[in-house]
Design an enzyme around this catalytic site. Structure first.
Site, short mmCIF file in Angstrom:
data_model
loop_
_atom_site.label_atom_id
_atom_site.label_comp_id
_atom_site.label_asym_id
_atom_site.label_seq_id
_atom_site.Cartn_x
_atom_site.Cartn_y
_atom_site.Cartn_z
CB SER A 67 -28.04 63.25 9.97
OG SER A 67 -28.27 63.64 9.43
CG HIS A 115 -27.50 58.65 9.76
ND1 HIS A 115 -26.61 58.51 9.21
CD2 HIS A 115 -28.04 59.30 9.30
CE1 HIS A 115 -26.45 59.90 7.98
NE2 HIS A 115 -27.78 59.91 8.65
CE LYS A 122 -29.68 57.80 6.61
NZ LYS A 122 -29.36 58.10 5.11
C1 LIG Z 1 -32.63 59.47 10.74
C2 LIG Z 1 -33.54 59.41 9.27
N1 LIG Z 1 -34.42 58.29 8.26
C3 LIG Z 1 -34.54 58.97 7.32
C4 LIG Z 1 -33.67 58.57 6.27
C5 LIG Z 1 -33.89 58.38 5.35
O1 LIG Z 1 -33.52 57.21 4.54
P1 LIG Z 1 -33.29 56.53 3.19
O2 LIG Z 1 -32.44 56.67 2.26
O3 LIG Z 1 -33.33 54.85 3.37
O4 LIG Z 1 -34.62 57.10 2.18
C6 LIG Z 1 -32.33 59.74 6.65
C7 LIG Z 1 -32.00 59.47 5.60
O5 LIG Z 1 -30.97 60.42 5.21
C8 LIG Z 1 -32.22 59.54 7.94
O6 LIG Z 1 -30.83 60.05 8.17
#
Ligand SMILES: Cc1ncc(COP(=O)(O)O)c(C=O)c1O
Length: 396
Positions: A185, A213, A244
């Site tokens: 990200s 993502h 997202k």
């Molecule tokens: C790779 C990854 N996994 C998990 C998450 C967490 O997702 P959530 O906001 O649904 O908890 C994110 C969020 O930034 C992420 O980029």
């Protein structure tokens, strides 16, 4: 510090002061409007390049309507954890629809992407086992790995030779798991999934990809990274989020039936924390419906992304090597990135500076999140603002 003589929270005051002195204190801004391409931040109208609202669904009339209708039928809260009395028809429907959408045998939903990782990793490996984890994996993967108590072996980011080396050097463990972000990200680059599948199959190691993502972004109509590479059935566990591109909130784990079944028995956030709420679940179902029926939003997201990347390169910005709608505007110095972000905000553009410790020292950047919610006019205005600020601060 002597904790027996000072007040119980004095150490916290010191820690917070220290963050402020180092410029690492996180000042959280407040949004006073629905999430969109243009929003109100701390009372100011700004162009928004911070949100992961890739498809502009966070304020879509169809999702809002679906959430309202579901509230009239089912109320709001699930009432209990899912394994006791909190699984509603809507939860089952969403899981079935997501499995079909993603071409997976089965899906389990959780409260968030974060809890999806916390549920999955400790259910699959534990003490005496080993996890091979990409060095740049998301915090929720790292925490899931730590909770499992398995040995964690970090391999160099997207370096398949290093992964092979680490596997060869790590022989005395029981179960093994390779885990990687699908899209990283902070840089927007993608995991080398075909190679990961090959290595995992060759060594009979479970493969888990967190496609937070990539969900709603990669693959046909946003079906995710596995679809993007045409590797259906070859990735054992695909984690995702509906916070997202889906514009709502909620975690997804997709994979073989036996794995999903196991998570219903042993995934601790599934067993011990209540489920997604009714409006969240109904809105996600509507999002799946929209994505199944049209690729229009995903196509617009990618058209906007291509335009922004092309124009930013033409202006002379260093935009790294992103393969996705995430554009890192590389600036280097932490102070410059902070100043760039502040100056953009003064000029009504909201884009966050990403600095150490989120990225390495000297690799500070502005992260621009493209979405389908931006109009051509929004993009042109953003480019003009970026150019003005870039010149003002000596970046261009
Ligand atoms: C790779 C990854 N996994 C998990 C998450 C967490 O997702 P959530 O906001 O649904 O908890 C994110 C969020 O930034 C992420 O980029």
């Amino acid at each position: 510090m002597d904790y027996t003589t000072t007040s119980k929270t004095e150490w916290l005051e010191q820690e917070i002061d220290s963050l402020k002195v180092q410029g690492l204190y996180n000042t959280i801004r407040t949004i006073g409007s629905p999430m969109d391409g243009r929003i109100v931040v701390d009372g100011k109208n700004v162009l928004n390049f911070c949100a992961n609202n890739y498809l502009g669904l966070a304020n879509h009339p169809r999702l809002r309507e679906a959430a309202k209708k579901a509230i009239d039928t089912y109320g709001i809260g699930p009432g209990a954890v899912r394994s006791i009395a909190g699984t509603m028809t809507l939860h089952n429907q969403l899981e079935e629809r997501l499995a079909k959408f993603k071409g997976a045998e089965a899906v389990i939903t959780l409260q968030s992407g974060f809890t999806a990782n916390l549920a999955t990793i400790p259910a699959l490996v534990s003490k005496g086992d080993v996890i091979f984890s990409d060095q740049l994996n998301h915090a929720s993967i790292i925490d899931g790995c730590r909770l499992s108590r398995a040995q964690i072996v970090a391999y160099e980011h997207n370096n398949m030779d290093d992964l092979r080396r680490q596997i060869a050097n790590t022989t005395e463990y029981g179960r093994r798991l390779i885990v990687s972000d699908g899209v990283f990200s902070m840089d927007g680059d993608i995991a080398l999934l075909p190679e990961l599948v090959e290595i995992a199959n060759q060594h009979r190691i479970l493969l888990m990809i967190d496609d937070a993502h990539g969900e709603g972004v990669l693959g046909k109509g946003g079906r995710g990274i596995v679809d993007h590479f045409g590797l259906h059935g070859q990735v054992d566990i695909e984690v995702g989020t509906m916070s997202k591109a889906f514009g709502v909130v909620g975690g997804i784990v997709a994979g073989k039936k036996v794995i999903i079944d196991w998570l219903r028995q042993r995934g601790r956030p599934f067993l011990f924390s209540s489920a997604m709420t009714v409006p969240d679940t109904a809105a996600c179902l509507e999002a799946v419906d929209m994505l199944e029926n049209s690729t229009e939003l995903v196509d617009r997201l990618w058209a906007n992304t291509r335009f922004m990347k092309q124009e930013m390169s033409k202006l002379g910005f260093d935009i790294g090597h992103s393969d996705t709608p995430i554009i890192p505007l590389m600036l280097g110095e932490e102070a410059l990135a902070q100043k760039f972000s502040r100056t953009l905000f003064e000029r009504s553009m909201f884009a966050m500076a990403i600095v150490y410790p989120t990225v390495a020292k000297g690799k500070a950047r502005i992260r621009l999140m493209n979405t389908a919610a931006h109009s051509q006019n929004d993009l042109e205005q953003a480019l003009e603002t970026l150019q003005t600020v870039g010149r003002e601060l000596g970046v261009l």
